[in-house]
Design an enzyme around this catalytic site. Structure first.
Site, PDB file in Angstrom:
ATOM      1  N   THR A  64      28.527   5.947  47.907  1.00  0.00           N
ATOM      2  CA  THR A  64      28.494   4.786  47.010  1.00  0.00           C
ATOM      3  C   THR A  64      27.093   4.607  46.418  1.00  0.00           C
ATOM      4  O   THR A  64      26.937   4.391  45.212  1.00  0.00           O
ATOM      5  CB  THR A  64      28.911   3.511  47.786  1.00  0.00           C
TER       6      THR A  64
ATOM      7  N   SER B 105      28.622  12.600  50.149  1.00  0.00           N
ATOM      8  CA  SER B 105      28.537  11.692  51.296  1.00  0.00           C
ATOM      9  C   SER B 105      28.631  12.479  52.600  1.00  0.00           C
ATOM     10  O   SER B 105      29.428  13.420  52.707  1.00  0.00           O
ATOM     11  CB  SER B 105      29.694  10.697  51.206  1.00  0.00           C
TER      12      SER B 105
ATOM     13  N   THR C 167      11.868   4.256  54.428  1.00  0.00           N
ATOM     14  CA  THR C 167      11.643   5.320  55.414  1.00  0.00           C
ATOM     15  C   THR C 167      12.910   6.151  55.541  1.00  0.00           C
ATOM     16  O   THR C 167      14.003   5.616  55.692  1.00  0.00           O
ATOM     17  CB  THR C 167      11.258   4.702  56.777  1.00  0.00           C
TER      18      THR C 167
ATOM     19  N   CYS D 212      39.882   3.901  51.283  1.00  0.00           N
ATOM     20  CA  CYS D 212      38.536   4.122  51.780  1.00  0.00           C
ATOM     21  C   CYS D 212      37.631   3.030  51.253  1.00  0.00           C
ATOM     22  O   CYS D 212      36.435   3.135  51.287  1.00  0.00           O
ATOM     23  CB  CYS D 212      38.014   5.489  51.446  1.00  0.00           C
TER      24      CYS D 212
HETATM   25  N1  PLP Z   1      33.603   8.575  45.924  1.00  0.00           N
HETATM   26  C1  PLP Z   1      34.764   9.026  46.412  1.00  0.00           C
HETATM   27  C2  PLP Z   1      35.609   9.933  45.591  1.00  0.00           C
HETATM   28  C3  PLP Z   1      35.169   8.664  47.701  1.00  0.00           C
HETATM   29  O1  PLP Z   1      36.318   9.122  48.185  1.00  0.00           O
HETATM   30  C4  PLP Z   1      34.334   7.799  48.459  1.00  0.00           C
HETATM   31  C5  PLP Z   1      34.755   7.341  49.789  1.00  0.00           C
HETATM   32  O2  PLP Z   1      35.877   7.434  50.166  1.00  0.00           O
HETATM   33  C6  PLP Z   1      33.128   7.372  47.895  1.00  0.00           C
HETATM   34  C7  PLP Z   1      32.793   7.770  46.622  1.00  0.00           C
HETATM   35  C8  PLP Z   1      32.187   6.478  48.657  1.00  0.00           C
HETATM   36  O3  PLP Z   1      31.531   7.183  49.663  1.00  0.00           O
HETATM   37  P1  PLP Z   1      30.852   6.403  50.887  1.00  0.00           P
HETATM   38  O4  PLP Z   1      31.956   5.981  51.796  1.00  0.00           O
HETATM   39  O5  PLP Z   1      29.954   7.414  51.522  1.00  0.00           O
HETATM   40  O6  PLP Z   1      30.102   5.266  50.324  1.00  0.00           O
END
Ligand code: PLP
Length: 387
Positions: A72, A201, A239, A329
């Site tokens: 994100t 990620s 950091t 998610c």
């Molecule tokens: N982008 C996509 C396509 C995702 O599937 C996700 C999480 O599921 C993210 C961004 C966000 O990643 P994070 O959970 O590391 O913030």
């Protein structure tokens, strides 16, 4: 009870080697990489190694890797940073309707700042049209952001072709790709794909939560999101999360070590699961076609008519099987999935769609158990129709 974890697009189990490395860093090598003494130098070495490991997988320079706290943040940094840096050149940004909220919500924020955003639609398999992309590019287009693999249905976007197309129209348009669901499953070469910024990620590739990175083409200047002590070349102050960074490097290395075999095995499991459950009446798979569209190896979106996703999710959970309801998610909040709407899924199936997602650790026995559970549960759950 045996646990069968089929929610790997939400997050994955940390590989034991990675957890061990992190423990060593937390307990022995806990220095601040900015410190001038040995402890600091040792910490700095972990960061250098991680950058080398990641850069190797993408065939880019180590200087082009910036660590963040998650996918994100990488998306936010890329989009806000590029839009703000390029504001004087133009006002128009292109993305898709099926992006993760990390991109969609950021685009909405940019819209409030006065940027004009075009959202590309998709076909019923969740794939954008290159013609629509071509027609959308304007003289004032500064940025295009397209995800590589969709997190809800696993559709694969033609990012290489999109990159080529965008740059053939105007080489100054910045191209960002959200590769959170594709890194570690596909060979990605940003230079060959004309990708200027790529978000990844850690926790989706058997690393820990709290770490991600942004590949940023060294020729590109974007505005940093986080200001402070000037770490990471002033691009991301704070950091460094040394244990997370070292873990991310090792996860990257491990994911690409046996990529071909791992991906083939996941596709076999995916096919096996699809074959095993589509003989149940009114069960359909999204993003997959009979004539060869298979999508990504690890995501299987399943619509089950007359069974609410949440009910099926908990019924599977009672058998020790973990999946997601639709798109899951983000948060626990219930909202209509933008991807399932964009592919034109029937209204009555929007709330009846679950996602199975596999990892390199998934076994055929686990898939067999999931198939068996679906056969047992669906007829029973249908007796309690939602309407
Ligand atoms: N982008 C996509 C396509 C995702 O599937 C996700 C999480 O599921 C993210 C961004 C966000 O990643 P994070 O959970 O590391 O913030």
């Amino acid at each position: 009870m045996k646990e069968i974890y089929l929610d790997n697009s939400a997050t994955t189990k940390v590989f034991p080697e990675i957890a061990a490395l992190m423990t060593k860093i937390y307990t022995d090598d806990y220095g601040n990489p900015s410190s001038m003494h040995n402890k600091g130098v040792d910490a700095e070495k972990y960061i250098r190694t991680a950058k080398e490991q990641i850069a190797k997988t993408l065939k880019v320079s180590e200087k082009e890797i910036i660590f963040t706290s998650c996918g994100t943040e990488s998306d936010n940094m890329a989009l806000l940073g590029a839009a703000h840096a390029l504001r004087r050149k133009g006002n128009h940004i292109i993305t898709t309707k099926v992006e993760h909220p990390a991109v969609l919500r950021t685009m909405e924020a940019l819209e409030k700042e006065g940027f004009d955003i075009t959202y590309l639609g998709t076909d019923r398999y969740g794939v954008i049209s290159l013609d629509e992309l071509k027609d959308s590019v304007r003289d004032d287009t500064i940025l295009v952001s397209i995800m590589h693999v969709n997190n809800e249905i696993g559709s694969i976007m033609p990012v290489k072709e999109a990159g080529e197309l965008i740059k053939s129209i105007n080489k100054d348009i910045v191209f960002h790709v959200d590769a959170v669901q594709s890194y570690g499953k596909f060979v990605i070469n940003p230079k060959k794909m004309n990708v200027d910024m790529l978000s990844v990620s850690g926790h989706k590739i058997h690393g820990p939560k709290g770490i991600g990175f942004l590949y940023l083409n060294e020729k590109l200047r974007i505005e940093p999101l986080i200001l402070g002590g000037g770490q990471q070349n002033n691009m991301r102050s704070g950091t460094e999360n040394v244990a997370g960074i070292a873990a991310m490097g090792l996860a990257a290395k491990m994911m690409y070590e046996n990529l071909d075999d791992d991906v083939k095995r996941m596709y076999d499991h995916k096919k096996h699961l699809i074959d095993g459950i589509t003989d149940i009446e009114d069960v359909s798979i999204n993003g997959v076609s009979d004539d060869g569209i298979m999508g990504a190896p690890h995501v299987i979106s399943v619509s089950v008519k007359d069974v609410r996703a949440e009910v099926l999710l908990h019924a599977l959970e009672d058998k020790g099987i973990y999946v997601s309801a639709g798109s899951a998610c983000s948060t626990h909040k219930k909202s209509v999935s933008s991807t399932l709407s964009a592919i034109g899924l029937e209204k009555n199936l929007l709330d009846s769609t679950v996602r199975f997602s596999l990892s390199v650790l998934t076994t055929k026995d686990e898939i067999d158990d999931a198939i068996k559970a679906m056969h047992e549960l669906i007829p029973v759950l249908r007796k309690y129709k939602p309407h």
